[in-house]
Design a protein around this motif. Sequence first.
Motif, PDB file in Angstrom:
ATOM      1  N   UNK A 168     -29.651  29.289  41.952  1.00  0.00           N
ATOM      2  CA  UNK A 168     -30.485  30.293  42.317  1.00  0.00           C
ATOM      3  C   UNK A 168     -31.560  30.543  41.341  1.00  0.00           C
ATOM      4  N   UNK A 169     -31.986  31.823  41.191  1.00  0.00           N
ATOM      5  CA  UNK A 169     -33.126  32.186  40.616  1.00  0.00           C
ATOM      6  C   UNK A 169     -33.194  31.904  38.974  1.00  0.00           C
ATOM      7  N   UNK A 170     -34.103  31.791  38.375  1.00  0.00           N
ATOM      8  CA  UNK A 170     -33.724  31.613  36.919  1.00  0.00           C
ATOM      9  C   UNK A 170     -33.723  33.125  36.089  1.00  0.00           C
ATOM     10  N   UNK A 171     -32.674  33.057  35.495  1.00  0.00           N
ATOM     11  CA  UNK A 171     -32.465  34.378  34.893  1.00  0.00           C
ATOM     12  C   UNK A 171     -33.081  34.442  33.319  1.00  0.00           C
ATOM     13  N   UNK A 172     -34.059  35.160  33.047  1.00  0.00           N
ATOM     14  CA  UNK A 172     -34.719  35.125  31.457  1.00  0.00           C
ATOM     15  C   UNK A 172     -33.464  35.305  30.547  1.00  0.00           C
ATOM     16  N   UNK A 173     -33.906  34.897  29.471  1.00  0.00           N
ATOM     17  CA  UNK A 173     -32.898  35.099  28.377  1.00  0.00           C
ATOM     18  C   UNK A 173     -32.847  36.573  28.012  1.00  0.00           C
ATOM     19  N   UNK A 174     -33.844  37.155  28.091  1.00  0.00           N
ATOM     20  CA  UNK A 174     -33.563  38.649  27.347  1.00  0.00           C
ATOM     21  C   UNK A 174     -32.668  39.472  28.583  1.00  0.00           C
ATOM     22  N   UNK A 175     -32.150  38.819  29.715  1.00  0.00           N
ATOM     23  CA  UNK A 175     -31.281  39.522  30.627  1.00  0.00           C
ATOM     24  C   UNK A 175     -30.158  39.254  30.260  1.00  0.00           C
ATOM     25  N   UNK A 176     -29.637  38.047  29.213  1.00  0.00           N
ATOM     26  CA  UNK A 176     -28.383  37.605  29.169  1.00  0.00           C
ATOM     27  C   UNK A 176     -27.559  38.545  28.230  1.00  0.00           C
ATOM     28  N   UNK A 177     -26.482  38.976  28.675  1.00  0.00           N
ATOM     29  CA  UNK A 177     -25.513  39.768  28.108  1.00  0.00           C
ATOM     30  C   UNK A 177     -24.425  39.300  27.838  1.00  0.00           C
ATOM     31  N   UNK A 178     -23.753  39.079  26.764  1.00  0.00           N
ATOM     32  CA  UNK A 178     -22.455  38.486  26.465  1.00  0.00           C
ATOM     33  C   UNK A 178     -21.567  39.348  25.899  1.00  0.00           C
ATOM     34  N   UNK A 179     -20.679  39.819  26.613  1.00  0.00           N
ATOM     35  CA  UNK A 179     -19.862  41.007  26.281  1.00  0.00           C
ATOM     36  C   UNK A 179     -18.982  40.372  25.174  1.00  0.00           C
ATOM     37  N   UNK A 180     -18.372  41.212  24.153  1.00  0.00           N
ATOM     38  CA  UNK A 180     -17.618  40.856  23.128  1.00  0.00           C
ATOM     39  C   UNK A 180     -16.263  40.666  23.374  1.00  0.00           C
ATOM     40  N   UNK A 181     -15.479  39.270  23.133  1.00  0.00           N
ATOM     41  CA  UNK A 181     -14.168  38.929  23.356  1.00  0.00           C
ATOM     42  C   UNK A 181     -13.294  39.848  23.181  1.00  0.00           C
ATOM     43  N   UNK A 182     -12.173  40.477  23.879  1.00  0.00           N
ATOM     44  CA  UNK A 182     -11.300  41.541  23.443  1.00  0.00           C
ATOM     45  C   UNK A 182     -11.549  42.748  23.580  1.00  0.00           C
ATOM     46  N   UNK A 183     -12.736  43.126  23.608  1.00  0.00           N
ATOM     47  CA  UNK A 183     -13.164  44.731  23.843  1.00  0.00           C
ATOM     48  C   UNK A 183     -13.411  45.061  25.336  1.00  0.00           C
ATOM     49  N   UNK A 184     -14.487  44.319  25.795  1.00  0.00           N
ATOM     50  CA  UNK A 184     -14.581  44.519  27.146  1.00  0.00           C
ATOM     51  C   UNK A 184     -15.109  43.097  27.916  1.00  0.00           C
ATOM     52  N   UNK A 185     -14.186  42.466  28.702  1.00  0.00           N
ATOM     53  CA  UNK A 185     -14.374  41.261  29.329  1.00  0.00           C
ATOM     54  C   UNK A 185     -15.430  41.272  30.064  1.00  0.00           C
ATOM     55  N   UNK A 186     -15.974  42.451  30.662  1.00  0.00           N
ATOM     56  CA  UNK A 186     -17.188  42.297  31.627  1.00  0.00           C
ATOM     57  C   UNK A 186     -17.969  43.496  31.477  1.00  0.00           C
ATOM     58  N   UNK A 187     -19.432  43.532  31.519  1.00  0.00           N
ATOM     59  CA  UNK A 187     -20.307  44.574  31.468  1.00  0.00           C
ATOM     60  C   UNK A 187     -21.233  44.410  32.656  1.00  0.00           C
ATOM     61  N   UNK A 188     -21.560  45.625  32.886  1.00  0.00           N
ATOM     62  CA  UNK A 188     -22.764  45.740  33.993  1.00  0.00           C
ATOM     63  C   UNK A 188     -23.924  46.184  33.414  1.00  0.00           C
ATOM     64  N   UNK A 189     -25.175  45.896  33.576  1.00  0.00           N
ATOM     65  CA  UNK A 189     -26.390  46.156  33.032  1.00  0.00           C
ATOM     66  C   UNK A 189     -27.629  46.174  34.009  1.00  0.00           C
ATOM     67  N   UNK A 190     -28.456  46.898  33.696  1.00  0.00           N
ATOM     68  CA  UNK A 190     -29.775  46.939  34.837  1.00  0.00           C
ATOM     69  C   UNK A 190     -29.913  48.516  35.114  1.00  0.00           C
ATOM     70  N   UNK A 191     -30.648  48.643  36.148  1.00  0.00           N
ATOM     71  CA  UNK A 191     -31.497  47.552  36.888  1.00  0.00           C
ATOM     72  C   UNK A 191     -32.590  47.053  36.206  1.00  0.00           C
ATOM     73  N   UNK A 192     -32.901  45.746  36.626  1.00  0.00           N
ATOM     74  CA  UNK A 192     -33.855  44.842  35.886  1.00  0.00           C
ATOM     75  C   UNK A 192     -35.006  44.366  36.891  1.00  0.00           C
ATOM     76  N   UNK A 193     -36.048  44.175  36.589  1.00  0.00           N
ATOM     77  CA  UNK A 193     -36.854  43.303  37.454  1.00  0.00           C
ATOM     78  C   UNK A 193     -37.030  41.818  37.180  1.00  0.00           C
ATOM     79  N   UNK A 194     -36.587  41.105  38.169  1.00  0.00           N
ATOM     80  CA  UNK A 194     -36.584  39.623  38.088  1.00  0.00           C
ATOM     81  C   UNK A 194     -37.566  38.900  39.429  1.00  0.00           C
TER      82      UNK A 194
END
Length: 663
Positions: A168-194
């Motif tokens: 699909x579309x290209x996700x800019x690097x500033x929108x990459x969110x890498x959740x820390x292992x063992x704390x929260x395996x999933x995170x929701x961020x935004x909204x952003x303008x893409x």
Amino acid sequence: MLDAHFWQAVLGFACRCGTAVRKWCMAYSPLGANPVTDSRESLSRLQRRIRLFEFIGIVLTAVLVGLATLIPMHGQLRRNVDLTVGYQVQMQAQAAGQLLASWSSIAAQLTSRSQIRDALHLYNEGRISRSELEAFSIPRLQDALEQSPQVIALLRLDHEGLPAVAIGKTIPEEFWRIPPTGVRPQEVHGPFRLLGQDVMIVSTAIVTRDGVRTGTDVVAFDLSKLRDVLAAWSAMPFAYGAHVYLFHSAEQRLVQLATNGAGFVVVGEDDPVRGALHGIRAQPQDIAPIPAGEDRLMFAAAMADAAEWQFAATMERRVLYATASRELYWPIAAILLLMVASGALMLAAVRPLSHRIAAQSQRLALAASVFSTSGEGILLLDADRRVIELNPAGCRMLGLSAREVRGSRFCGLVIGEPADPECREVWRQADDGGQWQGELRLRRSDGTAFDAWVSLARVRDEGDRVTNYSGLFVDISARKEAESEIRTLAYNDELTGLPNRILMQDRLGHALRQARRTRNRIALLFLDLDKFKPVNDSFGHAVGDRLLQAVADRLKLTVREGDTVARVHGDEFVVILEGIDTPEPAARVAVKIVAALGSPFIIDEREIRIGTSVGIAIFPDHATDPETLLRCADIAMYDAKQGGRNGYRFFTEDARAAGLLPG
């Protein structure tokens, strides 16, 4: 209002004053004066003074009564508005939270596909190239995303956080969110303008079966559906000029939905709404307005299905409480009219007793009108808790006349015996605390029952003795049915009515616990429809949806009543067979399923032929926990597809030996 004793005291005082004045004038009148004339003049002045005092007393009483009536009434009306708006905010927050939860579920499903995850692990170890990884992963991920049109971009990062697979579309690097292992395996961020489009970013850790972090999925979801959900707020009557916000408490990110519903705007640091939300934790119950500026109020509610997110709406005080203010016009007019009428009658001093009775009759008529026209059931009880009177609304709810209810005990209307401990506890709390509120099941005349919210209060006399009880009850069956429907939507597939993945996992966990106690086997059948995508491509999604509904109906006919058939994603279904001794019953059911789905379907006068590939995993032969059992069945299903489709396969130890499952 003034009571009869007051009027009697006033009349007695006037008579005594008149007599005293006449005696004083006759005894102390100067020589040569006319005592009759002086007495008449003094009496006339006294009468004018009494009338003036009566007028002042009536005006002051009317003002005090008006204030004592209108202030609580206005406060109650405002509280009713707050409760209504708070309930709507809760519903809006719940709808938005369910949408965010569904995106999280979709993102989690992508990472749960074992074969694609294993391919990423091989890529991390350098055993395959990126082109081989993309050739293997992209078709499978696209197949998984077919039923999720709101996904506009997917970026799979390797264990070093570098791009490995992109769709699909290209996700800019500033929108990459890498959740820390063992704390929260999933995170929701935004909204952003893409790329001119509002998106929500869901980042999910990809973890191997051994708990090793092998990568991250960064998924961008289109927010058009979320905008539609939030824009629905503006259609409510009290929401004119309202502003709608989403607040992420962890990031302290506050965004506002544009007033035209076109998109989201990031709110500045100095906005009073941010200050009102900062440091508070909105609760899903007991929502109260919070100042959000000089002329605005804010209502906020947490999203139960999306942690760290809150929904907030601000409204102008004037607009919000305009209805409550308008409803006071008639009480004010009635109080003024009563004041003028009472003043004219008292100043004229014509038949005071009649006017006193008339005023009392008016008050009794007003009370009787409120009693008879109220939409809620009102009970009056004596000190022995027997019914004295029941208003028409209560008669309609119970299906009884007031005559039939009079003299009966209140506990006789409650489901259960009069000596039921719950009923005794109700009266104990009413006597100790002065009132009781709670939910009870009341019996109708035809024997049926309904859920009611009941409020009881004691009434004491001047000697602090209980003389009466008052009761108020409201039928809440419709509200409870609505709550049940919401729960059904949360745990059942909207299209087919089958249990969804959440309910399936719950039932699978329960079945495994039961099987461990009874030492029985459980068969898990994982189904994926063959040739379903061409149906959608050729005839459209509407025909595809009706085909899925027909498939669900056939699947329910192939299993026992106690077995579970669930739709877990797109054209994937799961069947749970409990209480089997050998794998043979699972094979027989798989044969029935393949045959049932292999027969042609007639959809909109079209003959459609599809098939299904079935993977079977047995507890405890192949796995002992729900996640591994699902993976085993999934692997067996892919084995069935590779074996020619339209058939079934049992999970074999070859997959475990190949490293697809832990040993």
